[in-house]
Design a protein around this motif. Structure first.
Motif, mmCIF file in Angstrom:
data_model
loop_
_atom_site.group_PDB
_atom_site.id
_atom_site.type_symbol
_atom_site.label_atom_id
_atom_site.label_comp_id
_atom_site.label_asym_id
_atom_site.label_seq_id
_atom_site.Cartn_x
_atom_site.Cartn_y
_atom_site.Cartn_z
ATOM 1 N N TYR A 137 33.048 97.410 17.108
ATOM 2 C CA TYR A 137 31.839 98.063 17.628
ATOM 3 C C TYR A 137 32.106 98.642 19.015
ATOM 4 N N ALA A 138 32.853 97.926 19.816
ATOM 5 C CA ALA A 138 33.149 98.380 21.175
ATOM 6 C C ALA A 138 33.877 99.713 21.173
ATOM 7 N N GLU A 139 34.682 99.948 20.141
ATOM 8 C CA GLU A 139 35.479 101.172 20.116
ATOM 9 C C GLU A 139 34.652 102.414 19.790
ATOM 10 N N GLU A 140 33.359 102.254 19.555
ATOM 11 C CA GLU A 140 32.488 103.417 19.436
ATOM 12 C C GLU A 140 32.319 104.108 20.791
ATOM 13 N N THR A 141 32.463 103.321 21.872
ATOM 14 C CA THR A 141 32.244 103.884 23.212
ATOM 15 C C THR A 141 33.382 103.591 24.189
ATOM 16 N N VAL A 142 34.413 102.902 23.740
ATOM 17 C CA VAL A 142 35.553 102.563 24.593
ATOM 18 C C VAL A 142 36.828 103.009 23.888
ATOM 19 N N SER A 143 37.761 103.585 24.615
ATOM 20 C CA SER A 143 39.013 104.030 24.009
ATOM 21 C C SER A 143 39.820 102.834 23.508
ATOM 22 N N SER A 144 40.711 103.099 22.558
ATOM 23 C CA SER A 144 41.517 102.018 21.983
ATOM 24 C C SER A 144 42.430 101.391 23.035
ATOM 25 N N GLY A 145 42.938 102.194 23.963
ATOM 26 C CA GLY A 145 43.799 101.651 25.012
ATOM 27 C C GLY A 145 43.063 100.707 25.935
ATOM 28 N N ILE A 146 41.886 101.111 26.389
ATOM 29 C CA ILE A 146 41.094 100.250 27.268
ATOM 30 C C ILE A 146 40.643 99.005 26.520
ATOM 31 N N ALA A 147 40.299 99.155 25.231
ATOM 32 C CA ALA A 147 39.875 97.997 24.432
ATOM 33 C C ALA A 147 40.980 96.948 24.366
ATOM 34 N N SER A 148 42.218 97.403 24.178
ATOM 35 C CA SER A 148 43.340 96.460 24.119
ATOM 36 C C SER A 148 43.544 95.767 25.459
ATOM 37 N N VAL A 194 43.893 89.180 37.957
ATOM 38 C CA VAL A 194 43.468 89.832 36.717
ATOM 39 C C VAL A 194 42.052 90.380 36.846
ATOM 40 N N MET A 195 41.149 89.581 37.397
ATOM 41 C CA MET A 195 39.758 90.004 37.531
ATOM 42 C C MET A 195 39.621 91.211 38.457
ATOM 43 N N MET A 196 40.358 91.199 39.564
ATOM 44 C CA MET A 196 40.275 92.324 40.498
ATOM 45 C C MET A 196 40.879 93.593 39.894
ATOM 46 N N ALA A 197 42.028 93.459 39.231
ATOM 47 C CA ALA A 197 42.675 94.622 38.628
ATOM 48 C C ALA A 197 41.820 95.192 37.492
ATOM 49 N N LEU A 198 41.298 94.307 36.639
ATOM 50 C CA LEU A 198 40.489 94.765 35.523
ATOM 51 C C LEU A 198 39.174 95.372 36.017
ATOM 52 N N ILE A 239 33.517 93.770 23.917
ATOM 53 C CA ILE A 239 34.888 93.247 23.888
ATOM 54 C C ILE A 239 34.982 91.917 24.627
ATOM 55 N N LEU A 240 34.387 91.853 25.808
ATOM 56 C CA LEU A 240 34.473 90.626 26.602
ATOM 57 C C LEU A 240 33.740 89.471 25.910
ATOM 58 N N LEU A 241 32.632 89.767 25.221
ATOM 59 C CA LEU A 241 31.943 88.715 24.458
ATOM 60 C C LEU A 241 32.813 88.238 23.309
ATOM 61 N N LEU A 259 41.221 95.151 27.709
ATOM 62 C CA LEU A 259 40.135 94.178 27.870
ATOM 63 C C LEU A 259 40.422 92.918 27.063
ATOM 64 N N PHE A 260 40.948 93.091 25.852
ATOM 65 C CA PHE A 260 41.227 91.929 25.013
ATOM 66 C C PHE A 260 42.388 91.106 25.552
ATOM 67 N N ALA A 261 43.266 91.740 26.319
ATOM 68 C CA ALA A 261 44.435 91.035 26.866
ATOM 69 C C ALA A 261 44.064 89.998 27.913
#
Length: 301
Positions: A92-103, A136-140, A162-164, A105-107
């Motif tokens: 669902y997140a990838e409807e509004t977030v690119s696949s690269g950013i989604a990955s 990690v939190m500051m960079a993300l 994604i974060l949920l 976030l999941f990392a």
């Protein structure tokens, strides 16, 4: 002996590469599946393809399909909170977030697992792990703020989804360590995967019936890839990798798959993150390394 050692190393390297490539390509494939299916239906079909094979592998290996008596409620929880909800949220997140950013976030999963472990089990956190978490939190956070409002992050809903999903997976991972001791990975995945398929397909078809005349063949191929490659080969490759190397070394895939996903998004879709965000990827991965790095105390045990 040298030949055996070399073969063993090659098998380990092949498993590591297989997991990295599978996890890295999954995000773009999910994006393709969305061209014809809703997030719920795509995820349900994905699990419907994967579950029979996982059940067959479990039976062939002599692994029970049901959890021991007293733990079967948790098996149902896996179907809901490890498979159904988080995987639906990810696509669902990838409807509004690119696949690269989604990955990317999941990392943050290692950070989420560390945090949940501390909250639920009071597992100790080393100073380096705490520093890594802050990095990690500051960079993300910098990446999210910089990319918001662009084609990379069109809505904060995708980021939140994604974060949920990460939080759900982290909680279930920690609880699995408590409730699934001695239970094989096939038993843990087979029936929960099938249960999630039925839940999602029933819910998805009631909400949004599928018009087969408008289903793209690329979307069908994407769902098959998600079910067979990501859902079966990805799971088994990571399981075998964990049996051959230490948890720390197996977790090195978290450094590779976001880079693969970001590169694919750039090369195939022409979606590249900003120079500042690209610069932040280095401290982000360095922070993940500090979080995953075994502490001297745990390493000596």
């Amino acid at each position: 002996m040298k030949g055996f050692s070399r073969t063993n190393s090659l098998i380990t390297a092949a498993l590591f590469l297989a997991v990295s490539v599978t996890w890295g390509t999954t995000w773009m494939v999910m994006k393709i599946a969305l061209t014809s299916f809703t997030p719920v239906l795509a995820t349900g079909l994905r699990f419907l393809l994967a579950s029979p094979v996982l059940i067959g592998l479990a039976r062939a290996g002599g692994h029970p399909l049901l959890f021991p008596v007293g733990k079967r409620r948790f098996q149902c929880c896996l179907a809901l909170f490890y498979f159904s909800l988080p995987f639906s949220l990810m696509i669902y997140a990838e409807e509004t977030v690119s696949s690269g950013i989604a990955s990317l976030l999941f990392a943050v999963m290692p950070v989420a697992v560390l945090s949940v472990s501390w909250l639920l089990t009071r597992q100790g956190v080393s100073r380096l792990q705490l520093i890594g978490t802050l990095i990690v939190m500051m960079a993300l956070g910098t990446i999210i703020i910089r990319e918001s409002g662009t084609t990379e992050i069109q809505s904060w809903k995708g980021v939140a989804a994604i974060l949920l999903a990460v939080v759900c997976h982290a909680i279930m991972y920690v609880l699995c360590k408590k409730h699934c001791g001695g239970i094989s990975v096939l038993t843990s995945n087979a029936l929960p995967c099938l249960g999630a398929a039925f839940i999602l397909l029933i819910f998805g078809l009631i909400r949004t019936p599928v018009d087969l005349t408008h289903v793209d063949t690329r979307a069908i191929a994407a769902v098959i890839y998600l079910g067979v490659v990501a859902g079966i080969l990805g799971i088994m490759a990571y399981f075998l990798l964990q049996k051959r190397v230490s948890p720390f070394r197996a977790s090195m895939v978290y450094f590779i798959f976001p880079l693969i996903a970001l590169s694919l998004d750039d090369m195939l879709n022409g979606q590249a993150i900003s120079p500042l965000s690209a610069l932040m990827v280095a401290p982000f991965l360095a922070g993940i390394f500090l979080v995953l790095r075994p502490s001297p105390v745990s390493a000596s045990r």
